[in-house]
Scaffold this motif. Sequence first.
Motif, PDB file in Angstrom:
ATOM      1  N   TYR A 156       7.387 -16.078 -40.179  1.00 20.77           N
ATOM      2  CA  TYR A 156       6.793 -14.791 -39.796  1.00 20.77           C
ATOM      3  C   TYR A 156       6.065 -14.100 -40.941  1.00 20.77           C
ATOM      4  N   ALA A 159       2.210 -13.992 -37.705  1.00 20.42           N
ATOM      5  CA  ALA A 159       2.853 -12.783 -37.187  1.00 20.42           C
ATOM      6  C   ALA A 159       1.945 -11.917 -36.331  1.00 20.42           C
ATOM      7  N   THR A 200      13.679  -9.438 -38.286  1.00 16.48           N
ATOM      8  CA  THR A 200      13.824 -10.852 -37.924  1.00 16.48           C
ATOM      9  C   THR A 200      15.298 -11.183 -37.728  1.00 16.48           C
TER      10      THR A 200
END
Length: 166
Positions: free
Chosen positions: A25, A31, A44
């Motif tokens: 990410y 992302a 996350t």
Amino acid sequence: MILETERLRLVPLGPEHAVDLWSVYSDPEVARYVGGESLTPESTREQTERWARAWDERGHSQSAVIWRETGELLGRIGLSFWPEWNETELGYALSRAAQGRGIAQEGARAWIDWATTNLADDHLIAVINPHNTPSTRLAERLGFTPDRPETVRDVEVVIHRLTFPR
């Protein structure tokens, strides 16, 4: 539950994968269509904790995509339930290094096969930002078709639908 393909192991995604998933990410190109700047190491971890609870409650959720040859985590693929629509989404996010190699399609097909047999639903959805051309193309290759527009967290998206061949 673990799904396996020729190249991949799809294992239940949980907090033990948070650091590796954050590594995926943390690339802004990865992302931008799955949370963008709202993604942090903490968010996350919270995501992975929600997915672990969903595994316990629903028997399915997001999977860590593990490259069988090396054990490397490449991203995530799996199912997420949207209570506001009473529908289950097939979602995916892979590291840039894993993109363009058929990995998302391979993992997504494994989940579609599982869902067709095991879900009471007659379809899956894919929630896609209309600017995310690669994701839209993948959804089309998997048999999804555009169904309707929606707004998710103030972002206009297109809901794509795959009806199971039963």
